[in-house]
Design a protein around this motif. Structure first.
Motif, PDB file in Angstrom:
ATOM      1  N   GLY A   1       0.833  -1.203   0.000  1.00  0.00           N
ATOM      2  CA  GLY A   1       0.000   0.000   0.000  1.00  0.00           C
ATOM      3  C   GLY A   1       0.866   1.250   0.000  1.00  0.00           C
ATOM      4  O   GLY A   1       1.959   1.240   0.552  1.00  0.00           O
ATOM      5  N   ASP A   2       0.404   2.305  -0.631  1.00  0.00           N
ATOM      6  CA  ASP A   2       1.221   3.527  -0.639  1.00  0.00           C
ATOM      7  C   ASP A   2       1.268   4.116   0.770  1.00  0.00           C
ATOM      8  O   ASP A   2       0.543   3.659   1.670  1.00  0.00           O
ATOM      9  CB  ASP A   2       0.685   4.549  -1.658  1.00  0.00           C
ATOM     10  N   CYS A   3       2.113   5.103   0.944  1.00  0.00           N
ATOM     11  CA  CYS A   3       2.366   5.583   2.296  1.00  0.00           C
ATOM     12  C   CYS A   3       3.151   6.899   2.214  1.00  0.00           C
ATOM     13  O   CYS A   3       4.039   7.018   1.362  1.00  0.00           O
ATOM     14  CB  CYS A   3       3.171   4.478   2.984  1.00  0.00           C
ATOM     15  N   PRO A   4       2.825   7.886   3.038  1.00  0.00           N
ATOM     16  CA  PRO A   4       3.547   9.155   2.942  1.00  0.00           C
ATOM     17  C   PRO A   4       5.037   8.968   3.261  1.00  0.00           C
ATOM     18  O   PRO A   4       5.376   8.324   4.262  1.00  0.00           O
ATOM     19  CB  PRO A   4       2.876  10.036   4.013  1.00  0.00           C
ATOM     20  N   GLY A   5       5.889   9.491   2.401  1.00  0.00           N
ATOM     21  CA  GLY A   5       7.330   9.364   2.622  1.00  0.00           C
ATOM     22  C   GLY A   5       8.019   8.493   1.580  1.00  0.00           C
ATOM     23  O   GLY A   5       9.253   8.484   1.495  1.00  0.00           O
ATOM     24  N   LEU A   6       7.234   7.769   0.770  1.00  0.00           N
ATOM     25  CA  LEU A   6       7.864   6.910  -0.250  1.00  0.00           C
ATOM     26  C   LEU A   6       8.724   7.743  -1.196  1.00  0.00           C
ATOM     27  O   LEU A   6       9.861   7.389  -1.515  1.00  0.00           O
ATOM     28  CB  LEU A   6       6.780   6.169  -1.058  1.00  0.00           C
TER      29      LEU A   6
ATOM     30  N   PHE B   1       8.495   4.604   8.311  1.00  0.00           N
ATOM     31  CA  PHE B   1       8.093   5.935   7.840  1.00  0.00           C
ATOM     32  C   PHE B   1       6.636   5.840   7.348  1.00  0.00           C
ATOM     33  O   PHE B   1       6.184   4.782   6.916  1.00  0.00           O
ATOM     34  CB  PHE B   1       9.048   6.485   6.767  1.00  0.00           C
ATOM     35  N   GLY B   2       5.912   6.931   7.480  1.00  0.00           N
ATOM     36  CA  GLY B   2       4.487   6.947   7.110  1.00  0.00           C
ATOM     37  C   GLY B   2       3.585   6.923   8.331  1.00  0.00           C
ATOM     38  O   GLY B   2       2.485   7.476   8.321  1.00  0.00           O
ATOM     39  N   TYR B   3       4.082   6.305   9.400  1.00  0.00           N
ATOM     40  CA  TYR B   3       3.258   6.188  10.606  1.00  0.00           C
ATOM     41  C   TYR B   3       2.982   7.551  11.226  1.00  0.00           C
ATOM     42  O   TYR B   3       1.852   7.874  11.586  1.00  0.00           O
ATOM     43  CB  TYR B   3       3.965   5.265  11.612  1.00  0.00           C
ATOM     44  N   ASP B   4       4.022   8.371  11.333  1.00  0.00           N
ATOM     45  CA  ASP B   4       3.850   9.670  11.984  1.00  0.00           C
ATOM     46  C   ASP B   4       2.805  10.517  11.239  1.00  0.00           C
ATOM     47  O   ASP B   4       1.962  11.165  11.867  1.00  0.00           O
ATOM     48  CB  ASP B   4       5.199  10.402  12.030  1.00  0.00           C
ATOM     49  N   THR B   5       2.857  10.473   9.908  1.00  0.00           N
ATOM     50  CA  THR B   5       1.887  11.245   9.121  1.00  0.00           C
ATOM     51  C   THR B   5       0.470  10.717   9.357  1.00  0.00           C
ATOM     52  O   THR B   5      -0.473  11.498   9.560  1.00  0.00           O
ATOM     53  CB  THR B   5       2.222  11.146   7.609  1.00  0.00           C
TER      54      THR B   5
END
Ligand code: F6P
Length: 364
Positions: free
Chosen positions: A16-21, A153-157
């Motif tokens: 799945g996509d995710c912020p920070g890729l 990465f992505g979790y914080d967003t």
């Protein structure tokens, strides 16, 4: 340490996509460029690897993508090269395409791969590594459920976006003296619900790791009323379930073997709570909203550090590893540490204990 003779690497984003890729892709391409290495961007995750759908990424291609959500390479959470969905004479079939990969990479001159993915993708990466493909993994997911790293990465967003949404629901709930049940993603781990629930002052937080009792949740809502708190916010993870009950499924994912689609537990709980408590209870599903858009500053920085460290591992010839965050510093672990495992919230995790101490109810 002797440096490897790698001159060309491939990079792909899987799952799945995710912020920070994009921030990781940018960091890998830029630091590879400084080391005189070429980077080939592989399109749409493992499908692009099998179908050889790729193109060289120049530093200009990664200009201005640091803050961009999603992935410029495209991704897929259905395509596993060991069990690839294909269409044969109009019929959906699966084929093992993995054995072709080492040779096709050799022919293309791609000497190593950087794979950005979650635990499913790290499983594929580990299997490919065992076949001799030189791989470095980068842990990505809003679920924060990878073993071997303190954070993905992505979790914080995702936590920030979910928290902002819940902040807004507080005022709606308060104005109408309602109970609002907010369902957030996270699969079988409660990190996202717990992080967002704590950051936004959720009154009740329900996690997959702590099966809940609906009567207990209804009782907490009543107790709050008695204390003059006319509204309540319940944050529930999509993978949460009542004691003795199972998870609620949206519908099966027909093109992906064994991958179930969670969803609907918030609606179900809201209905039961309204019946049990007699208080108007509404549900909201945040769903993919928390996965899209601009990464937070924290995630941009973490993604950049991960990308740069991945390139260091490539240069040092340390393959079969996944970069990780350990005690605020860059580290790495063998791919098998994350492959096929889910890091869940320990029942006595300090976040759970702290939340309990300020009166958050977990419905147990
Ligand atoms: O793993 C990330 C995630 O967003 C999960 O939280 C969620 O269960 C799943 O992916 C949803 O996948 P899809 O985009 O295929 O619906």
């Amino acid at each position: 340490m002797a440096r490897s003779k790698i001159r060309c690497i491939g990079i792909l984003t899987a799952g799945g996509d995710c912020p920070g890729l994009n921030a990781v892709i940018r960091a890998v391409v830029k630091s590879a460029n400084f080391s005189g290495m070429d980077v080939v961007g592989i399109q749409d995750g493992f499908r692009g690897l099998v179908e050889k759908n790729m193109k060289v990424l120049a530093p200009e291609d990664v200009s201005n993508i640091l803050t961009l959500g999603g992935t410029i390479l495209g991704s897929s959470n259905k395509d596993n090269p060991f069990h690839m969905p294909v269409t044969v004479r109009g019929k959906a079939r699966f084929r093992d395409c993995a054995s072709e990969i080492p040779q096709s990479l050799r022919r293309l001159g791609i000497q190593a791969l950087v794979i950005l993915g979650g635990n499913g993708s790290m499983t594929v990466a580990h299997r490919l590594a065992r076949m001799g493909v030189k791989i470095v993994g980068v842990p990505k997911t809003i679920d924060n459920d990878l073993e071997g790293t303190d954070q993905t990465f992505g979790y914080d967003t995702a936590v920030s976006v979910a928290s902002e949404a819940i902040d807004r629901l507080h005022t709606v709930a308060a104005s109408h003296h309602r109970v609002m049940v907010v369902e957030v993603m996270g699969r079988n781990a409660g990190w996202l619900a717990l992080g967002a629930g704590m950051a936004s002052g959720g009154d009740i937080i329900l996690l997959p790791e702590l099966p809940y009792d609906e009567w207990k949740v209804a009782e907490t809502i009543h107790d709050r009323r008695k204390r003059g708190k006319k509204s309540s916010i319940v944050v529930i993870a999509e993978g949460a379930h009542p004691k003795g009950g199972g998870v609620v499924l949206d519908r099966p994912n027909p093109r992906s073997k064994g991958r179930i689609r969670l969803g609907g537990v918030g609606r179900e709980l809201a209905h039961h709570l309204e019946t049990k408590s007699g208080i108007e209870t509404r549900s909201v599903v945040l769903g993919h909203i928390v996965r899209g858009g601009t990464p937070t500053a924290f995630d941009r920085k973490l993604a950049t550090l991960f990308g740069v460290h991945a390139l260091e591992l490539v240069k040092d010839g340390r393959f079969g590893r996944m970069v990780s965050l350990k005690n605020q510093a860059m580290d790495s672990v063998p791919l098998e540490t994350a492959a096929g495992k889910t890091r869940i919230v320990p029942k006595d995790h300090e976040w759970v204990l702290a939340a309990k101490r300020i009166g958050v109810d977990f419905g147990v």
